[in-house]
Design an enzyme around this catalytic site. Sequence first.
Site, short mmCIF file in Angstrom:
data_model
loop_
_atom_site.label_atom_id
_atom_site.label_comp_id
_atom_site.label_asym_id
_atom_site.label_seq_id
_atom_site.Cartn_x
_atom_site.Cartn_y
_atom_site.Cartn_z
N LYS A 143 -8.34 -2.24 1.46
CA LYS A 143 -8.38 -1.36 2.52
C LYS A 143 -8.89 -0.03 2.56
O LYS A 143 -9.15 0.60 3.52
CB LYS A 143 -6.84 -1.30 3.02
CG LYS A 143 -6.35 -2.54 3.71
CD LYS A 143 -6.73 -2.45 5.43
CE LYS A 143 -6.49 -3.89 5.91
NZ LYS A 143 -5.38 -4.57 6.31
N SER A 191 -0.28 -4.92 10.32
CA SER A 191 0.39 -5.62 9.59
C SER A 191 1.53 -6.67 10.03
O SER A 191 2.47 -6.27 10.57
CB SER A 191 0.70 -5.00 8.10
OG SER A 191 0.86 -5.94 7.12
N ARG A 228 0.89 -1.28 0.10
CA ARG A 228 0.03 -0.10 0.24
C ARG A 228 0.98 1.29 0.05
O ARG A 228 1.94 1.22 0.43
CB ARG A 228 -0.70 0.05 1.36
CG ARG A 228 -2.10 -0.75 0.93
CD ARG A 228 -3.18 -0.83 2.06
NE ARG A 228 -2.41 -1.21 3.39
CZ ARG A 228 -1.94 -0.50 4.44
NH1 ARG A 228 -2.37 0.82 4.34
NH2 ARG A 228 -1.51 -1.03 5.37
N ASP A 236 -9.62 -10.10 8.99
CA ASP A 236 -8.85 -8.51 8.89
C ASP A 236 -10.03 -7.50 9.35
O ASP A 236 -9.23 -6.55 10.16
CB ASP A 236 -8.45 -8.50 7.69
CG ASP A 236 -7.35 -7.27 7.57
OD1 ASP A 236 -6.43 -7.18 8.25
OD2 ASP A 236 -7.60 -6.38 6.53
N THR A 245 -4.26 -12.98 10.64
CA THR A 245 -4.81 -14.13 9.64
C THR A 245 -4.18 -15.24 10.12
O THR A 245 -4.96 -16.26 10.26
CB THR A 245 -4.08 -13.57 8.09
OG1 THR A 245 -4.46 -12.23 7.96
CG2 THR A 245 -4.68 -14.71 7.51
N HIS A 248 -9.89 -3.32 13.10
CA HIS A 248 -9.17 -3.88 12.27
C HIS A 248 -8.37 -5.31 13.03
O HIS A 248 -7.61 -4.89 13.60
CB HIS A 248 -7.75 -3.01 12.05
CG HIS A 248 -6.69 -3.47 10.98
ND1 HIS A 248 -5.56 -3.10 11.19
CD2 HIS A 248 -6.87 -4.41 10.00
CE1 HIS A 248 -4.65 -3.54 10.12
NE2 HIS A 248 -5.70 -4.43 9.48
N1 LIG Z 1 4.85 -16.61 16.64
C1 LIG Z 1 4.20 -16.23 15.79
N2 LIG Z 1 3.17 -15.68 15.71
C2 LIG Z 1 2.34 -15.25 14.62
N3 LIG Z 1 2.89 -15.19 13.46
C3 LIG Z 1 4.31 -15.87 13.13
C4 LIG Z 1 4.90 -16.32 14.35
N4 LIG Z 1 6.11 -16.46 14.15
C5 LIG Z 1 5.96 -16.14 12.76
N5 LIG Z 1 5.01 -15.71 12.28
C6 LIG Z 1 4.60 -15.37 10.77
O1 LIG Z 1 4.42 -14.06 10.77
C7 LIG Z 1 3.32 -13.79 10.05
C8 LIG Z 1 2.38 -12.98 10.38
O2 LIG Z 1 1.57 -12.57 9.22
P1 LIG Z 1 -0.14 -12.55 9.36
O3 LIG Z 1 -0.66 -13.40 10.12
O4 LIG Z 1 -0.39 -12.27 7.81
O5 LIG Z 1 -0.47 -10.93 10.02
P2 LIG Z 1 -1.70 -10.05 9.89
O6 LIG Z 1 -2.84 -10.78 9.21
O7 LIG Z 1 -1.74 -9.28 11.20
O8 LIG Z 1 -1.13 -8.97 8.84
C9 LIG Z 1 3.00 -14.96 9.10
O9 LIG Z 1 3.64 -15.20 8.29
C10 LIG Z 1 3.38 -15.92 10.24
O10 LIG Z 1 3.86 -17.35 9.56
C1 LIG Z 2 -3.75 -5.93 3.38
C2 LIG Z 2 -3.29 -5.54 4.53
O1 LIG Z 2 -3.26 -6.26 5.57
P1 LIG Z 2 -2.56 -7.10 6.68
O2 LIG Z 2 -1.09 -7.03 6.43
O3 LIG Z 2 -2.93 -6.49 8.01
O4 LIG Z 2 -3.12 -8.50 6.31
C3 LIG Z 2 -2.49 -4.21 4.17
O5 LIG Z 2 -2.14 -3.76 5.31
O6 LIG Z 2 -2.17 -4.01 3.25
MN LIG Z 3 -3.85 -10.41 7.50
#
Ligand SMILES: Nc1ncnc2c1ncn2[C@@H]1O[C@H](COP(=O)(O)OP(=O)(O)O)[C@@H](O)[C@H]1O
Ligand SMILES: C=C(OP(=O)(O)O)C(=O)O
Ligand SMILES: [Mn+2]
Length: 674
Positions: free
Chosen positions: A337, A374, A192, A393, A379, A356
């Site tokens: 978003k 992020s 973004r 999300d 997720t 969020h």
């Molecule tokens: N202890 C942990 N807890 C959560 N995620 C972790 C951890 N260690 C590594 N990761 C990695 O960190 C990333 C978390 O990203 P995501 O779940 O997409 O975050 P968000 O949705 O909040 O943007 C994933 O790639 C996940 O595999």
């Molecule tokens: C899609 C997004 O969300 P997130 O990284 O929290 O999954 C973003 O921030 O662009």
């Molecule tokens: Mn996410």
Amino acid sequence: MCMCCYREREREMASDNGEFSFPRTPTKGRNGLPKIQTHGKKQEDQICHDDSAPPVKAQTIDELHSLQRKRSVPNTPIKGETQPAFNAVVSEEERQKQQLQSISASLASLTRETGPKVVRGDPDRKSETPRAHVTPTHHVAAPTSDSSLKFTHILYNLSPAELYEQAIKYEKGSFITSSGALATLSGAKTGRSPRDKRVVRDETTEDELWWGKGSPNIEMDEHTFLVNRERAVDYLCSLDKVYVNDQFLNWDPVHRIKVRIVSARAYHSLFMHNMCIRPTTEELEDFGTPDFTIYNAGMFPCNRYTHYMTSSTSIDLNLGRREMVILGTQYAGEMKKGLFGVMHYLMPKRQILSLHSGCNMGKDGDVALFFGLSGTGKTTLSTDHNRYLIGDDEHCWSENGVSNIEGGCYAKCIDLSKDKEPDIFNAIKFGTVMENVVFDEHTREVDYSDKSVTENTRAAYPIEYIPNAKIPCVGPHPKNVILLACDAFGVLPPVSKLSLAQTMYHFISGYTALVAGTEDGIKEPQATFSACFGAAFIMLHPTKYAAMLAEKMKKHGATGWLVNTGWSGGSYGSGKRIKLAYTRKIIDAIHSGKLLEAKYTKTEIFGLEIPTEIEGVPSEILDPANTWPDKAGHRETLVKLGGLFKNNFEGFLNYKIGSDNVTEEILAAGPNLE
Ligand SMILES: Nc1ncnc2c1ncn2[C@@H]1O[C@H](COP(=O)(O)OP(=O)(O)O)[C@@H](O)[C@H]1O
Ligand SMILES: C=C(OP(=O)(O)O)C(=O)O
Ligand SMILES: [Mn+2]
Ligand SMILES: [Ca+2]
């Protein structure tokens, strides 16, 4: 019976029960000349002779091709109540015409006061294009612009299969991966662009929105918005074809929002197909006028000579017109978003809190929210094989409980593994859009560790691709509110139980610290404070959302938790990221209620309550002070982080959050550096 005879019999049976609409022509031996019987012979030698197969029911290759594809059945006629005339049944053609009229109006140039001539269907498949087309009605004079001489083809709510074909045929960098997902490239932007997100400041938004320091809302005036809107619309109408998605946001039926997305790429259309709520055929017929429209002309830059423009990219929101214009970025996350920002405006107006956060529910109906910036784990942790996924999300919390805003998930793919995240891994199949991943050019096997294009590789899939998705995506009031921080300083405990005031303090702070990059030599983590764990998307002042959250948590008795999914045993560079398996155990203990019963001790500086024991987690990691070999380094880093928190919170000292004593309690719930 041999295979071809068997299939023929099957087909006949199928057409008998009315499921297929293949025209029935007389077949062998029934009506026409008697055929030579071959069956008896076949029994003996098991050979299927060519002449025993039924002849193809076409005279030409074109005819044959037209047999292959059944026209989609016209749906139920439009009901009377949405129509001006009696209870008139509207013909399919008339309905399509109305739909096109609405799309032509959406795409209207505001200066020429007319929409484009639109026609439904793929321009490259002229013979199949339905006849319905629309010439703008309010033509006052003869066409004065070349754009009004041509047709713009509308590819309306195409299916994933159709969008695959479009993408592969017309968009470079589109491929089918070995698991059936569509790999795409988002172009120059792979994330973004918050510094290019502008909001129209008018009499209404002037007072309503959050402006100034810390606010994500960079102002623009109405006129400039219209300049960019015209630029986007002219670009889109200059194309042979555009994709239009009519879909919904919010699973709460009372507060559902109708959105229209006009875009130039099949990739964008499929992305939104997956991410928004997909209307049923019936719902689509009754769709009418959208509540909000996105014009995604991301392949086309904005004009740097236009007032306010500081780069080639501009994402412009006009709440009054209920429109968003995207120029100069093809990153699909802008649309998702961007709409989230709109919900952050519309929902609080209705006393509904927009969040969020990820959200899931246990077998007994216990709901948990996962807030976080992020990369902190919304997720990953809301997708839990032992629980129902409500969403990963964006959610709403109303008087009735929680509802997901979206119809899909947007997962990070970097280092994705089947072992650690099986549900996400398996969701990457036919229909899923993958952005910027690298794959083997022959086997089309994706290499999840490859960062050649970007580290922000993504997969967008419909929520029902997660086996235990909760459909409809709604649930009761949350019991646990989990704040996720990926602390690359390595001083926040893996988990702490928060008082309501602490929950508010950390919610308003919205802290996470990520490593600055992946290059060598970058040792210093970067602290980020993003109010409400989503400052980039909120529209009102953070304290408005915080007050609503406090009120709701209190009313429904929810417990707040702070979970560090980041570093342990030292900062980035010396420590290590907490194992996902441990974080999952911690989350399990929160869900089950066991952690609420644990014994707690209080930490220095931040005054956080940390449990002494959690099943499946080594006790020594629960207090970061134990895990750092360098004790002085730990204390120093802790003080430093406390200072950063205090600094950041200065910006909120003059605001009231609910009643006066709530405000005081919240201020007192931050780190104590004396
Ligand atoms: N202890 C942990 N807890 C959560 N995620 C972790 C951890 N260690 C590594 N990761 C990695 O960190 C990333 C978390 O990203 P995501 O779940 O997409 O975050 P968000 O949705 O909040 O943007 C994933 O790639 C996940 O595999
Ligand atoms: C899609 C997004 O969300 P997130 O990284 O929290 O999954 C973003 O921030 O662009
Ligand atoms: Mn996410
Ligand atoms: Ca209908």
